[in-house]
Design a protein around this motif. Structure first.
Motif, PDB file in Angstrom:
ATOM      1  N   HIS A 111     -84.742 -38.629  35.573  1.00 10.85           N
ATOM      2  CA  HIS A 111     -85.567 -37.708  36.369  1.00 10.85           C
ATOM      3  C   HIS A 111     -84.823 -37.168  37.587  1.00 10.85           C
ATOM      4  O   HIS A 111     -85.221 -36.135  38.131  1.00 10.85           O
ATOM      5  N   TYR A 112     -83.745 -37.817  37.979  1.00 10.05           N
ATOM      6  CA  TYR A 112     -82.913 -37.229  39.032  1.00 10.05           C
ATOM      7  C   TYR A 112     -82.312 -35.906  38.543  1.00 10.05           C
ATOM      8  O   TYR A 112     -82.096 -34.984  39.325  1.00 10.05           O
ATOM      9  N   MET A 113     -82.049 -35.841  37.235  1.00  9.15           N
ATOM     10  CA  MET A 113     -81.496 -34.606  36.667  1.00  9.15           C
ATOM     11  C   MET A 113     -82.498 -33.461  36.790  1.00  9.15           C
ATOM     12  O   MET A 113     -82.110 -32.317  37.068  1.00  9.15           O
ATOM     13  N   LYS A 114     -83.760 -33.754  36.584  1.00  5.16           N
ATOM     14  CA  LYS A 114     -84.786 -32.721  36.703  1.00  5.16           C
ATOM     15  C   LYS A 114     -84.845 -32.189  38.133  1.00  5.16           C
ATOM     16  O   LYS A 114     -85.055 -30.993  38.365  1.00  5.16           O
ATOM     17  N   GLU A 115     -84.632 -33.076  39.104  1.00  3.73           N
ATOM     18  CA  GLU A 115     -84.694 -32.678  40.511  1.00  3.73           C
ATOM     19  C   GLU A 115     -83.419 -31.962  40.952  1.00  3.73           C
ATOM     20  O   GLU A 115     -83.467 -30.942  41.647  1.00  3.73           O
ATOM     21  N   GLN A 116     -82.267 -32.488  40.561  1.00  5.80           N
ATOM     22  CA  GLN A 116     -80.986 -31.996  41.060  1.00  5.80           C
ATOM     23  C   GLN A 116     -80.359 -30.915  40.189  1.00  5.80           C
ATOM     24  O   GLN A 116     -79.568 -30.104  40.668  1.00  5.80           O
ATOM     25  N   GLY A 117     -80.712 -30.901  38.914  1.00  2.00           N
ATOM     26  CA  GLY A 117     -80.065 -30.032  37.947  1.00  2.00           C
ATOM     27  C   GLY A 117     -80.145 -28.538  38.227  1.00  2.00           C
ATOM     28  O   GLY A 117     -79.127 -27.836  38.133  1.00  2.00           O
ATOM     29  N   PRO A 118     -81.341 -27.997  38.574  1.00  2.00           N
ATOM     30  CA  PRO A 118     -81.434 -26.543  38.758  1.00  2.00           C
ATOM     31  C   PRO A 118     -80.465 -25.997  39.807  1.00  2.00           C
ATOM     32  O   PRO A 118     -79.803 -24.984  39.571  1.00  2.00           O
ATOM     33  N   ALA A 119     -80.357 -26.664  40.950  1.00  2.00           N
ATOM     34  CA  ALA A 119     -79.482 -26.168  42.018  1.00  2.00           C
ATOM     35  C   ALA A 119     -78.014 -26.243  41.608  1.00  2.00           C
ATOM     36  O   ALA A 119     -77.229 -25.323  41.883  1.00  2.00           O
ATOM     37  N   VAL A 120     -77.644 -27.329  40.934  1.00  3.37           N
ATOM     38  CA  VAL A 120     -76.247 -27.495  40.528  1.00  3.37           C
ATOM     39  C   VAL A 120     -75.868 -26.485  39.450  1.00  3.37           C
ATOM     40  O   VAL A 120     -74.797 -25.870  39.491  1.00  3.37           O
ATOM     41  N   MET A 121     -76.756 -26.278  38.478  1.00  2.48           N
ATOM     42  CA  MET A 121     -76.462 -25.327  37.416  1.00  2.48           C
ATOM     43  C   MET A 121     -76.500 -23.892  37.925  1.00  2.48           C
ATOM     44  O   MET A 121     -75.771 -23.031  37.413  1.00  2.48           O
ATOM     45  N   PHE A 122     -77.315 -23.618  38.932  1.00  2.00           N
ATOM     46  CA  PHE A 122     -77.301 -22.296  39.565  1.00  2.00           C
ATOM     47  C   PHE A 122     -75.951 -22.067  40.231  1.00  2.00           C
ATOM     48  O   PHE A 122     -75.345 -20.999  40.120  1.00  2.00           O
ATOM     49  N   ARG A 123     -75.461 -23.086  40.900  1.00  2.00           N
ATOM     50  CA  ARG A 123     -74.151 -23.001  41.545  1.00  2.00           C
ATOM     51  C   ARG A 123     -73.055 -22.814  40.498  1.00  2.00           C
ATOM     52  O   ARG A 123     -72.102 -22.061  40.707  1.00  2.00           O
ATOM     53  N   TYR A 124     -73.207 -23.488  39.366  1.00  2.00           N
ATOM     54  CA  TYR A 124     -72.248 -23.354  38.271  1.00  2.00           C
ATOM     55  C   TYR A 124     -72.209 -21.903  37.796  1.00  2.00           C
ATOM     56  O   TYR A 124     -71.126 -21.301  37.667  1.00  2.00           O
ATOM     57  N   GLY A 125     -73.382 -21.312  37.531  1.00  2.00           N
ATOM     58  CA  GLY A 125     -73.444 -19.954  37.016  1.00  2.00           C
ATOM     59  C   GLY A 125     -72.914 -18.917  37.980  1.00  2.00           C
ATOM     60  O   GLY A 125     -72.100 -18.055  37.610  1.00  2.00           O
ATOM     61  N   THR A 126     -73.343 -18.977  39.238  1.00  2.00           N
ATOM     62  CA  THR A 126     -72.895 -17.988  40.222  1.00  2.00           C
ATOM     63  C   THR A 126     -71.408 -18.152  40.525  1.00  2.00           C
ATOM     64  O   THR A 126     -70.697 -17.173  40.755  1.00  2.00           O
ATOM     65  N   GLY A 127     -70.931 -19.399  40.513  1.00  2.00           N
ATOM     66  CA  GLY A 127     -69.514 -19.641  40.754  1.00  2.00           C
ATOM     67  C   GLY A 127     -68.627 -19.082  39.665  1.00  2.00           C
ATOM     68  O   GLY A 127     -67.462 -18.770  39.893  1.00  2.00           O
ATOM     69  N   LYS A 128     -69.181 -18.945  38.461  1.00  2.00           N
ATOM     70  CA  LYS A 128     -68.423 -18.394  37.340  1.00  2.00           C
ATOM     71  C   LYS A 128     -68.647 -16.895  37.177  1.00  2.00           C
ATOM     72  O   LYS A 128     -68.176 -16.288  36.214  1.00  2.00           O
ATOM     73  N   GLY A 129     -69.423 -16.278  38.099  1.00  2.00           N
ATOM     74  CA  GLY A 129     -69.551 -14.827  38.077  1.00  2.00           C
ATOM     75  C   GLY A 129     -70.882 -14.271  37.655  1.00  2.00           C
ATOM     76  O   GLY A 129     -71.075 -13.049  37.671  1.00  2.00           O
ATOM     77  N   ALA A 130     -71.853 -15.124  37.280  1.00  2.00           N
ATOM     78  CA  ALA A 130     -73.169 -14.622  36.878  1.00  2.00           C
ATOM     79  C   ALA A 130     -73.942 -14.146  38.110  1.00  2.00           C
ATOM     80  O   ALA A 130     -73.784 -14.697  39.206  1.00  2.00           O
ATOM     81  N   ASP A 131     -74.780 -13.094  37.939  1.00  2.00           N
ATOM     82  CA  ASP A 131     -75.619 -12.675  39.058  1.00  2.00           C
ATOM     83  C   ASP A 131     -76.704 -13.713  39.283  1.00  2.00           C
ATOM     84  O   ASP A 131     -76.975 -14.562  38.419  1.00  2.00           O
ATOM     85  N   GLU A 132     -77.352 -13.671  40.435  1.00  2.00           N
ATOM     86  CA  GLU A 132     -78.282 -14.735  40.818  1.00  2.00           C
ATOM     87  C   GLU A 132     -79.450 -14.874  39.849  1.00  2.00           C
ATOM     88  O   GLU A 132     -79.863 -15.989  39.515  1.00  2.00           O
ATOM     89  N   MET A 133     -80.003 -13.759  39.385  1.00  2.00           N
ATOM     90  CA  MET A 133     -81.143 -13.828  38.473  1.00  2.00           C
ATOM     91  C   MET A 133     -80.751 -14.472  37.149  1.00  2.00           C
ATOM     92  O   MET A 133     -81.456 -15.343  36.620  1.00  2.00           O
ATOM     93  N   THR A 134     -79.597 -14.063  36.610  1.00  2.00           N
ATOM     94  CA  THR A 134     -79.120 -14.631  35.347  1.00  2.00           C
ATOM     95  C   THR A 134     -78.801 -16.104  35.498  1.00  2.00           C
ATOM     96  O   THR A 134     -79.132 -16.923  34.632  1.00  2.00           O
ATOM     97  N   ALA A 135     -78.167 -16.464  36.622  1.00  2.00           N
ATOM     98  CA  ALA A 135     -77.806 -17.862  36.859  1.00  2.00           C
ATOM     99  C   ALA A 135     -79.050 -18.733  36.997  1.00  2.00           C
ATOM    100  O   ALA A 135     -79.093 -19.859  36.479  1.00  2.00           O
ATOM    101  N   LYS A 136     -80.070 -18.217  37.663  1.00  2.00           N
ATOM    102  CA  LYS A 136     -81.307 -18.978  37.843  1.00  2.00           C
ATOM    103  C   LYS A 136     -82.003 -19.207  36.506  1.00  2.00           C
ATOM    104  O   LYS A 136     -82.480 -20.304  36.215  1.00  2.00           O
ATOM    105  N   GLU A 137     -82.033 -18.180  35.674  1.00  2.00           N
ATOM    106  CA  GLU A 137     -82.662 -18.298  34.360  1.00  2.00           C
ATOM    107  C   GLU A 137     -81.901 -19.276  33.470  1.00  2.00           C
ATOM    108  O   GLU A 137     -82.498 -20.120  32.793  1.00  2.00           O
TER     109      GLU A 137
END
Length: 279
Positions: A111-137
């Protein structure tokens, strides 16, 4: 002469929002129609791959080499023991780190993954060049794909490897000390920035898995080509006869490559397949 092509997935066959460019699918289809074999060689488990919309392939290497499949036949599967999984699960939970178990049957998370995962994966997506909306989705889709469990339900015997969120790079260093009998890697952000650590069985690498598959196919190393974008792909490059780095790849993989193609979202795979006369 027919070639055997090995493709990393994230950042190579698909972009960092898990989208496979139409040109990449076309390249794979054309190469296979021309008599070449195309396999993915990825850190992902089969369960995660089955959630992707990928072109038809000849087989896969998953779990950074823990699982090898050819035309639906399991050639090798060497995962973590239940005891190893328990040790890692308890260690991560004690440190309050989100993690997920990468099994062929599914991805099982705490359940820590459920809490921490969205922010980390958003950072992963934007860091690799995705726009914020795409990274959030993409982050939401990734976190929602897990099977969440607690306690002994996470002590499984079908796990290829375990990825865990790094609260700090020290978590990775500590994992190497805590589990000297396992292989510890990192993956995640732009370039080689570490957002996740992972732990897998000793002796398992992409290179070793390719050797197993080539032996199964009775194929020659001289006919192999690999594609990658990150440091984890260097073991593929050590074995394959010709190696291609994606334009979006890190410095180390580019330095080791025979050829550097364009970005994954700029027809990189298609352009390289065309350059290599695969179709």
């Amino acid at each position: 002469m027919s070639k055997i092509v090995f493709l990393d997935v994230d950042g190579t066959l698909i972009d960092y929002s898990a989208h496979c460019p139409a040109s990449a699918k076309e390249a794979v289809d054309k190469a296979r129609a021309n008599g070449h074999k195309v396999y993915i060689c990825t850190g992902c488990s089969k369960a995660e791959i089955e959630q992707r919309e990928l072109p038809e392939l000849d087989g896969m290497i998953g779990g950074n080499g823990a699982y090898v499949e050819d035309a639906g036949e399991v050639v090798m599967h060497q995962g973590l023991s239940r005891e190893d999984v328990k040790r890692i699960v308890d260690w991560c939970n004690e440190r309050q780190l989100g993690f997920y178990l990468e099994a062929n049957s599914g991805m099982y998370a705490n359940h820590y993954m459920k809490e921490q995962g969205p922010a980390v994966m958003f950072r992963y997506g934007t860091g690799k060049g995705a726009d914020e909306m795409t990274a959030k989705e993409a982050a939401a889709n990734f976190v929602n794909s897990f099977i969440y469990a607690e306690g002994e339900d996470l002590y499984r015997d079908d796990v290829n490897k375990i990825s865990f969120i790094l609260s700090d790079y020290q978590d990775h260093l500590d994992s190497k000390t805590e589990f000297p009998d396992l292989i510890a890697n990192t993956w995640g952000g732009k370039g080689e920035l570490a957002l996740f650590g992972d732990l897998g069985p000793a002796g398992i690498t992409k290179k070793k898995a390719i050797e197993v598959l080539l032996d199964h196919l009775n194929a020659d190393q001289k006919d192999t080509i690999s594609f990658g974008d990150a440091k984890i792909d260097l073991s593929m490059f050590e074995l394959c006869a010709y190696n291609v780095a994606m334009g979006n790849g890190g410095v180390e993989i580019k330095e080791a490559a025979d050829y550097i193609t364009d970005d994954v979202n700029e027809n990189g795979l298609y352009n390289a397949f065309e350059y290599l006369n695969l179709f």
